[in-house]
Each structure stands twice: as C-alpha cells, then as structure tokens.
Scaffold this motif. Structure first.
Motif, PDB file in Angstrom:
ATOM      1  N   LYS A 106       0.734  -1.115   0.071  1.00  0.00           N
ATOM      2  CA  LYS A 106      -0.113  -0.142   0.044  1.00  0.00           C
ATOM      3  C   LYS A 106       1.004   1.266  -0.058  1.00  0.00           C
TER       4      LYS A 106
ATOM      5  N   GLN C  20     -24.448  -4.377  15.285  1.00  0.00           N
ATOM      6  CA  GLN C  20     -24.173  -5.551  15.117  1.00  0.00           C
ATOM      7  C   GLN C  20     -23.542  -6.532  16.150  1.00  0.00           C
ATOM      8  N   PHE C  58      -9.692 -10.983  19.575  1.00  0.00           N
ATOM      9  CA  PHE C  58      -9.220  -9.787  18.563  1.00  0.00           C
ATOM     10  C   PHE C  58     -10.374  -8.798  18.833  1.00  0.00           C
ATOM     11  N   THR C  82      -5.357   0.312  11.740  1.00  0.00           N
ATOM     12  CA  THR C  82      -4.547  -0.114  10.539  1.00  0.00           C
ATOM     13  C   THR C  82      -3.393  -1.109  10.756  1.00  0.00           C
ATOM     14  N   ASN C  83      -3.254  -1.489  12.132  1.00  0.00           N
ATOM     15  CA  ASN C  83      -2.334  -2.412  12.554  1.00  0.00           C
ATOM     16  C   ASN C  83      -2.804  -3.156  13.853  1.00  0.00           C
ATOM     17  N   ALA C  84      -2.427  -4.356  13.849  1.00  0.00           N
ATOM     18  CA  ALA C  84      -2.677  -5.049  15.198  1.00  0.00           C
ATOM     19  C   ALA C  84      -1.777  -6.238  15.141  1.00  0.00           C
TER      20      ALA C  84
ATOM     21  N   LEU D  46     -20.562  -6.435   8.621  1.00  0.00           N
ATOM     22  CA  LEU D  46     -20.371  -5.027   8.218  1.00  0.00           C
ATOM     23  C   LEU D  46     -20.258  -4.252   9.356  1.00  0.00           C
ATOM     24  N   ARG D  47     -19.738  -3.040   9.056  1.00  0.00           N
ATOM     25  CA  ARG D  47     -19.477  -2.116  10.109  1.00  0.00           C
ATOM     26  C   ARG D  47     -19.846  -0.597   9.542  1.00  0.00           C
ATOM     27  N   PRO D  48     -20.035   0.285  10.519  1.00  0.00           N
ATOM     28  CA  PRO D  48     -20.453   1.722   9.823  1.00  0.00           C
ATOM     29  C   PRO D  48     -19.734   1.986   8.652  1.00  0.00           C
ATOM     30  N   GLY D  49     -20.307   2.663   7.761  1.00  0.00           N
ATOM     31  CA  GLY D  49     -19.579   3.024   6.197  1.00  0.00           C
ATOM     32  C   GLY D  49     -19.669   2.066   5.444  1.00  0.00           C
ATOM     33  N   GLY D  54     -12.848  -5.712  11.273  1.00  0.00           N
ATOM     34  CA  GLY D  54     -11.722  -6.225  11.402  1.00  0.00           C
ATOM     35  C   GLY D  54     -11.521  -7.781  11.900  1.00  0.00           C
ATOM     36  N   PRO D  55     -12.384  -7.985  13.006  1.00  0.00           N
ATOM     37  CA  PRO D  55     -12.538  -9.351  13.311  1.00  0.00           C
ATOM     38  C   PRO D  55     -13.039 -10.265  12.304  1.00  0.00           C
ATOM     39  N   PHE D  58     -10.022 -10.768  10.374  1.00  0.00           N
ATOM     40  CA  PHE D  58      -9.076 -11.634  11.174  1.00  0.00           C
ATOM     41  C   PHE D  58      -9.389 -13.221  11.046  1.00  0.00           C
ATOM     42  N   ILE D  86      -1.444  -8.180  11.701  1.00  0.00           N
ATOM     43  CA  ILE D  86      -2.497  -7.894  10.747  1.00  0.00           C
ATOM     44  C   ILE D  86      -2.492  -6.486  10.295  1.00  0.00           C
ATOM     45  N   ASP D  87      -2.312  -6.096   9.096  1.00  0.00           N
ATOM     46  CA  ASP D  87      -2.425  -4.816   8.416  1.00  0.00           C
ATOM     47  C   ASP D  87      -3.480  -4.484   7.917  1.00  0.00           C
ATOM     48  N   PHE D  88      -4.401  -3.570   8.175  1.00  0.00           N
ATOM     49  CA  PHE D  88      -5.599  -3.261   7.243  1.00  0.00           C
ATOM     50  C   PHE D  88      -5.153  -2.322   6.373  1.00  0.00           C
ATOM     51  N   LEU D  89      -5.329  -2.366   5.054  1.00  0.00           N
ATOM     52  CA  LEU D  89      -4.794  -1.542   3.993  1.00  0.00           C
ATOM     53  C   LEU D  89      -5.614  -0.941   3.212  1.00  0.00           C
ATOM     54  N   ARG D  90      -6.768  -0.956   3.049  1.00  0.00           N
ATOM     55  CA  ARG D  90      -7.745  -0.425   2.223  1.00  0.00           C
ATOM     56  C   ARG D  90      -9.271  -1.028   2.723  1.00  0.00           C
ATOM     57  N   LEU D 117      -2.622 -12.784   1.869  1.00  0.00           N
ATOM     58  CA  LEU D 117      -3.135 -11.463   1.696  1.00  0.00           C
ATOM     59  C   LEU D 117      -4.532 -11.698   1.336  1.00  0.00           C
ATOM     60  N   PRO D 126      -4.800  -5.567  -2.315  1.00  0.00           N
ATOM     61  CA  PRO D 126      -5.012  -6.359  -1.138  1.00  0.00           C
ATOM     62  C   PRO D 126      -5.831  -5.342  -0.121  1.00  0.00           C
ATOM     63  N   ARG D 129      -3.223  -7.649   4.959  1.00  0.00           N
ATOM     64  CA  ARG D 129      -2.115  -8.668   5.323  1.00  0.00           C
ATOM     65  C   ARG D 129      -2.006  -9.362   6.527  1.00  0.00           C
TER      66      ARG D 129
END
Lengths: 140, 140, 140, 140
Positions: A106, C20, C58, C82-84, D46-49, D54-55, D58, D86-90, D117, D126, D129
């Motif tokens: 990214k 949720q 998590f 962004t990271n965990a 799903l979450r807001p937006g 994330g979970p 994961f 874990i990295d959340f990218l997009r 990925l 991705p 990651r």
C-alpha cells in the motif's frame, strides 16, 4: 505508481543519508514488483552458534522496505517506520549474505505498508518474514 | 517462578556470550516485576535528524526480553526469538540513553512471551513498545 | 489529554454505532489510566475444547482500544484500525467473561497506539496481549 | 511436504469441527503453493460506512492459515494460534466476498508460520495482510 529511482540512485542516496551503515547494505534490484536488498554479512552481525543477529535482519528488512517506498515517491529522508512485525523462521546458512525481497502492499497519502522475505543467498527457504508501516511526511 | 539471576550475573553472562555487543547494553535492574535494560547510546546508533535507529531500539528490546526470560530459567544461550512486533511512538530525546522496561507475560515449556516499553532516560512518554516470543530449547 | 467520555457515554455510543455487536461487549471502566472492556462470553464465542475463539479476543481488544482512543478525542466513528499484533498466551477459564485492560501509549495528530492485556474474570494471568494502531481522520 | 487434504476434505472437516462458523467460510482451493479461503460476506460482518469488520478479516486469515497447516499435517483440531499480526490496507469493495490467499512459510516440529493477503473478489489490491504462528501439539 511509477518507479522513480533505480538501484544505482538508491545506493548513492543511502551512502549519503546513512553513512553509519555504509558498506553493510546494498540494493541489488529495483523494479515494478519490488526491491531486493542485500546484507553484506560480516562478523559484527553474528551471534553465538554462528547465526545472524535478529537486529541485523531487522535492519535489512527496514532498508529494503524504506527503499521500496522511496522507489515510488523519491528521496524523502524523513519517512519513518511506525510499526514492524517480524518472524524468524530458520537459521541462516553460514557464510552467506542475506537477501531481502520486498514488495509494496500500500502506498497511501500518509502511510505505506510493505513486506519482505529474507533468504540466505542461494537458498529458497526464507529465514525471516517482516512487514512494516512507514509514515510519510505531509506535503511531499 | 523465582528470579534466579540478578543484574550482575546477567551483565557477566552478556559480556561472555555476546562479545559483539559488549559495551552497548547494560542490565540496570532485575526483579519479580521484570527487567530494566539500558542502551548506552553512542553515534553508531543515530540516524538523520538525530533520532536513534529502529534496529538499535529493536536490539535493546531483544536484550531486555532475553534477560527477563533468563532471569527465570537461568543461562540458556540458545533461546531464540521467533517473533517480534514493535511500534515506534515518538522521537527519542537527544543525548539520552534509552531504558527498556520489560515484563514477562508467559513462561511456558516451549515458548516465552514478554513485552517492553522503551523510554528516553528521564522521560515518562514511551518512545517504543515491543513484544517478543522466545522459543526455549527442550530439556532445559 | 483529558478524558471526555465516561463508560456510560461509551456504551451508549457503541449501541448506536455498532448495533451488530450489541450485547456482546460492555465498557466497565474509563479512567486516566485507560479503559476496561468486557466480552460477555456466550456459545457463539467458543471453539473446540471449550476455548474462546481468537477472533472474539481480537474483537474485544479492538473494542477496548477503540474506546480508549475515543475517551480522549470524543465520538469519531470513522477512526480505523490500521495494524494489530496479538499474542495468545493461555487458554481462558471456562464459563468466565473476558476483560481487556487497555492503556493509551500515543495519541498523535494522525495515529493513536494502545495496548491491552486480556484476562479471564477473576484471574491474574493474561490470556492474550494485543497492540493496535488507529488512524484518526483529519480535521477532527 | 506433500498436500494431504484437498479443499473438499477441508470443508468437511471445518463443518464438523467448527459448527459455530459453518456457512461463513469456504476453502476454494488447496495446492502446493497454498490455500485460498473465502469469507461469504453477510450483514453480520459489516460495520459503519459499509466496511467489513476487522475481526471478520482476522477470522478469515485465521481459517486460511489453519487450513494451510492442516493441508500438510492432516486433521489436528487442537493446533492453536499463538501470534498474529495484521495490517488493514484498504476498504473492501462493497457487496463482494473476501478471498484470503495464504502461503506456508515454515512447518517445524512445534511451530508453523504462514501469511495471507486478503482481497475483495475481483480486485488486485489487497485489503489486508496477515501473518500467524501456530503451535502444533506434540506426537502428531
């Protein structure tokens, strides 16, 4: 995003900006798919049992990931690592340089994320895996 | 589990087993609650902008976590780091040593987990956070 | 930075913004030193052998860290992880809720970092350790 | 090491051992190069937006990495995750399933390490990651 620095430009930049580590690292290849960087292993990197120290592998991953970011955004000496995660997988092969093969995952406005696999030269089994996040200064 | 090595024994062990890093690190304190280790900062640890390099902070965290494991199981030179995660939080204060304050979270048969906060000496704001897993050789 | 939301305000916010997960989490305490959040464990969180699933732990860490950020900056529904990094340390105690005790390590303009230890209620040995980075939207 | 379970065997195993998540995940492909697993996205993820939680990501990474380990060692229901990063990218693409493409980096006697990925189906960028370590019970 296009590649804007090649391996030669990258090595020149590192020699200027990071004189402390000069002679330890070399960028072998810069391409669309990522960067390959090398740790020129010497006795200062070794630990009991002949293995290469964790901080040396961390430093190699850091250099390779820094370079893959720079290869796209140009010379930004103040980009800083904010997070790193590293897994040590195997003992490196004695007497071999280490190669980090790094890919950019990214490239955002403020953050870049990349990961790398590190190999003993000539081996196909990775000795370490690393991912890092870089913070990119505003108004680059 | 009882503490079986004190700071003096730990420093003697590091000097013998890790001559490559001799003079860079010192264990200040070993106790029930964990270990405090110090990076004796010198020019080799610095980077552009006067900050301390990521690999130097990683190395300090590694030493402190290695020592907190050893403080409970005794001298096991071949315990190896298998995983590390590090967050770089702030720029260290110029001209100050770094202190890693480390606590042991788990000491299992095969794996140990610890984390550390790193501070510039005299400051209460951490410059880095690190957690690591160590693999402990069988038949200790 | 001052605490601007208490546990009651936090629970009301979660119920509105995250319907949720309503009924799964509760913020027990918000203070200067951090946040304590609870996973109200039910059968949906369990896995073979009676343990609590990794994603459930998590999720608890994520909620607690989200809340410790919000406790300082107020309601910002779009702050994103962004990271965990998470270490699973021990099997949770059967039939007990999980408590995450979370502390804020950095609150910057763009990034916040916090970590948490997770315990089975009534136990002093952590079952998991987690650190996370949150990206905070500009112009808050 | 040879692949000893195919996608069909893996899906049958997951349905039996993890009834709690039945219907959420499906293994699409198992091969020498790794495993592809799918999150059958529904409103509970799903979450807001409109993003995916994330979970949930994961959990998908966890399933894919568990499966890549099992694909080599056979049915070992009690292998446990010890560490994850874990990295959340997009932001994922709305209305699409998520696919985790997972590769095995190390399969040792006691520990296995893999990374993944995660993509929105039909996209090449991705969204996350993840790397994980699994502890393998002795005498398998």
């Amino acid at each position: 995003m296009d590649v804007v620095m090649d391996a030669e430009a990258m090595n020149a930049f590192l020699a200027t900006e990071f004189p402390q580590v000069n002679g330890q690292f070399r960028v072998d290849h810069v391409g669309e798919e990522g960067v390959t960087a090398r740790l020129l292993v010497n006795d200062s990197h070794l630990r009991p049992g002949g293995t290469i120290s964790g901080p040396s592998m961390f430093a190699l991953a850091d250099v390779s990931i820094y370079c893959v970011v720079l290869s796209r955004i140009g010379k930004v000496a103040l980009a800083v690592t904010t997070n790193a995660s590293i897994d040590f997988l195997r003992k490196p092969v004695a007497g071999k340089d280490l190669l980090a093969k790094c890919r950019l995952l990214k490239l955002g406005r403020a953050l870049a994320v990349a990961d790398a696999l590190i190999y003993s030269e000539g081996s196909d089994d990775p000795v370490a895996r690393c991912s890092m996040t870089y913070s990119i200064p505003p108004k680059r």
